[in-house]
Design an enzyme around this catalytic site. Structure first.
Site, PDB file in Angstrom:
ATOM      1  N   GLN A  20       0.813  -1.190   0.025  1.00  0.00           N
ATOM      2  CA  GLN A  20      -0.066   0.133   0.012  1.00  0.00           C
ATOM      3  C   GLN A  20       0.845   1.402  -0.054  1.00  0.00           C
ATOM      4  OE1 GLN A  20      -2.469  -1.888   3.325  1.00  0.00           O
ATOM      5  NE2 GLN A  20      -3.897  -0.470   2.332  1.00  0.00           N
ATOM      6  N   HIS A 114       1.270  -9.035   4.922  1.00  0.00           N
ATOM      7  CA  HIS A 114       0.251  -8.273   4.952  1.00  0.00           C
ATOM      8  C   HIS A 114      -0.604  -8.258   3.636  1.00  0.00           C
ATOM      9  CE1 HIS A 114      -1.441  -4.462   6.970  1.00  0.00           C
ATOM     10  NE2 HIS A 114      -2.269  -4.564   5.855  1.00  0.00           N
ATOM     11  N   ASN A 158      -1.834 -10.785   8.560  1.00  0.00           N
ATOM     12  CA  ASN A 158      -2.730  -9.542   8.814  1.00  0.00           C
ATOM     13  C   ASN A 158      -4.060  -9.936   8.327  1.00  0.00           C
ATOM     14  OD1 ASN A 158      -2.922  -6.423   9.009  1.00  0.00           O
ATOM     15  ND2 ASN A 158      -4.094  -6.816   7.076  1.00  0.00           N
ATOM     16  N   GLU A 159      -5.046  -9.937   9.196  1.00  0.00           N
ATOM     17  CA  GLU A 159      -6.476 -10.213   8.989  1.00  0.00           C
ATOM     18  C   GLU A 159      -6.855 -11.545   7.936  1.00  0.00           C
ATOM     19  OE1 GLU A 159      -8.061  -5.487   9.146  1.00  0.00           O
ATOM     20  OE2 GLU A 159      -8.283  -6.497   7.296  1.00  0.00           O
TER      21      GLU A 159
END
Length: 413
Positions: A20, A114, A158-159
Site C-alpha cells: 500500500q 500483509h 494480517n487479517e
C-alpha cells in the site's frame, strides 16, 4: 478515564503496509491481479506513496509525532521474487528500515504477510498448495536471520479472517463475480489452472485457504521462535465491535462463530493477538441496524463510534486470554475533523479496557498517510497525512497533531 492512564512501556505507533505504501511491488500477486483484464481493482498501485524511496523521511514523520513504535510489513515478493531466490537488495532495505527505527527510538513491529504474496506463490495456488506453510516458514526464517534480533513484535498474518468477515458485509454481487473473473484472467495470463491470492478469494476456497494459513501461522511461528525464542509472535485480526440489540443476540453470536472463533482459538497458544477495529455494528433480529438519523458515518456507512475499540479489545481478550496489541485502528473519512475528534474518546475507551484488566501492549493508528486501499484504489482516506499523487509530498492533517498531543500527554512528555 483520562489519557494518561496507560502502562509504562506502552507502544504508541502508526501502522503501514508494504504494497500500500512502497510502490512498484512488481513481483507480487496483487500487482499481477491489478494488471489483468478484467480486474476488480479500481486503480493500479503503481508508485503507491513511493515509500520504498522515502522511507527515511517517513520514519522522521513517525518520530516527529513523538511515537515510540512503527508497524510495517516486509514484502515476501521483494525478499523472494523467484522461488528459492532471495534478494540481498530487499533484505538490506528492510534491515536499514529496522535500524532506522531503532535510531529514532521506534520499536519495530514487523508483519511478515500483509495480504500480498509472491506471484510465483499465487501461481502455485497460494494457501491451497500443500507446501505453502513450509514455503512461508522458509521465507520467515530468512527474514529473521537478517533482522530478527532487532524487532520488538512479530505478526505472521494480517487479517486472515477478512474473507469470512466480508461475507457479512453484503458486497454487491457484481463485485463477487468480478473477483472470480479477475482470478480466471490471472490464471489464464499466468498459464496455470488455479491462480490464487490472499486478498481476492473465492467463497469455495475459504476453508482450504484458512487451513493453509493456519498451518502457515504455526510453521512461521516455529521458524521465528527457533531463531529467537523470546520474540513475541501473534497474528492480527479484523474485529468489528458486534453488539446485539434486543433480539439480535443469535445473529451476533453466529457472526462471531463464523468469522472470529477459529482464529481466536488459534491465538490461545500465541504471545499476543492483534486487534484491527474500525467500526461497531449493532445487530437486530433481521440484521445490522442502520445508523441513527443525523449521526456521522464513516466510509463504510456505519456510525462513527469511538467506543467500538474498547468493545473489540474486551471481546477478543475474553476469548483468546492473551495480551492484545491494537495493530490497527482508524477511520475512513474525507473529513479530517471527524478523525481528529475520534481519536481521544477511542483512546479513553482503550484506557477503560486496560483499567478493567485487559493487558494491552500498544496502539498503532492506521495509517501514517493516505495510501493504496486494495480493490478500492486511492479513493478511501484513512491517513494522518495526505499525499500528493504526483510529487508524493506528505502534508500533515490536523489529526496528526491531535494524535501527537495525546501521545505526549500519555507519555508524560
Amino acid at each position: 478515564m483520562t489519557i494518561d492512564r496507560f502502562p509504562a512501556g506502552f507502544l504508541w505507533g502508526v501502522a503501514t503496509a508494504g504494497h500500500q505504501n512502497e510502490g512498484d511491488n512488481v513481483h507480487s500477486d496483487t500487482w499481477f491481479l491489478e494488471n489483468v483484464t478484467p480486474t476488480v481493482f479500481q486503480d493500479r498501485s503503481g508508485k503507491a506513496t513511493n515509500g520504498w524511496e522515502l522511507w527515511e523521511s517517513d520514519l522522521d514523520l513517525v518520530a516527529g509525532m513523538g511515537l515510540n513504535a512503527y508497524r510495517f510489513s516486509v514484502e515476501w515478493a521483494r525478499v523472494e521474487p523467484a522461488e528459492g531466490e532471495f534478494s540481498e537488495e530487499a533484505l538490506a532495505h528492510y534491515e536499514a528500515v529496522v535500524d532506522g527505527c531503532l535510531a529514532r527510538g521506534l520499536a519495530p513491529i514487523v508483519t511478515f504477510n500483509h495480504f500480498t504474496s509472491p506471484h510465483w506463490f499465487a501461481a502455485r495456488g497460494a494457501w491451497l498448495e500443500p507446501e505453502s506453510p513450509e514455503l512461508f516458514a522458509r521465507y520467515c526464517g530468512v527474514v529473521m536471520d537478517r533482522i530478527g534480533d532487532r524487532i520488538r513484535l512479530a505478526v505472521t498474518f494480517n487479517e486472515p479472517d477478512l474473507p469470512e468477515m466480508l461475507t457479512w458485509a453484503h458486497l454487491p454481487e457484481f463485485i463477487v463475480e468480478l473477483e472470480r473473473k479477475t482470478l480466471e484472467a490471472a490464471s489464464a495470463a499466468a498459464g496455470v489452472d488455479r491462480y490464487r491470492a490472499g486478498n481476492v478469494m473465492l467463497h469455495e476456497d475459504f476453508a482450504g485457504m484458512r487451513a493453509g494459513m493456519t498451518a502457515g501461522h504455526k510453521a512461521a511461528k516455529a521458524a521465528i521462535k527457533a531463531r529467537r525464542a523470546d520474540l513475541p509472535v501473534g497474528l492480527s485480526l479484523a474485529i468489528v465491535d458486534d453488539v446485539a440489540a434486543p433480539g439480535g443476540e443469535e445473529l451476533r453470536d453466529r457472526k462471531r462463530a463464523e468469522v472470529y472463533a477459529h482464529w481466536l482459538e488459534l491465538a490461545l497458544d500465541d504471545d499476543f493477538v492483534g486487534v484491527q477495529n474500525y467500526e461497531r455494528i449493532v445487530y437486530g433480529a433481521d440484521g445490522g441496524l442502520p445508523a441513527a438519523e443525523g449521526v456521522a458515518v464513516n466510509g463504510m456507512g456505519t456510525a462513527v463510534e469511538p467506543d467500538s475499540l474498547r468493545g473489540a479489545v474486551e471481546y477478543v481478550y475474553s476469548v483468546a486470554q492473551v495480551p492484545v496489541l491494537v495493530s490497527e485502528h482508524g477511520i475512513g473519512t474525507e473529513d479530517d475533523t471527524v478523525r481528529a475528534s475520534f481519536i481521544e474518546p477511542s483512546l479513553k475507551g482503550l484506557a477503560q479496557a486496560i483499567a478493567d484488566g485487559v493487558p494491552v501492549l500498544g496502539y498503532c493508528h492506521w495509517t501514517l498517510m493516505d495510501n493504496f486501499k486494495w480493490i478500492f484504489g486511492y479513493g478511501p482516506k484513512l491517513g494522518l497525512h495526505e499525499v500528493d499523487r504526483e510529487t508524493f509530498e506528505r502534508t500533515a492533517k490536523p489529526s496528526a497533531g491531535v494524535y501527537a498531543d495525546l501521545v505526549a500527554q500519555a507519555r508524560g512528555l
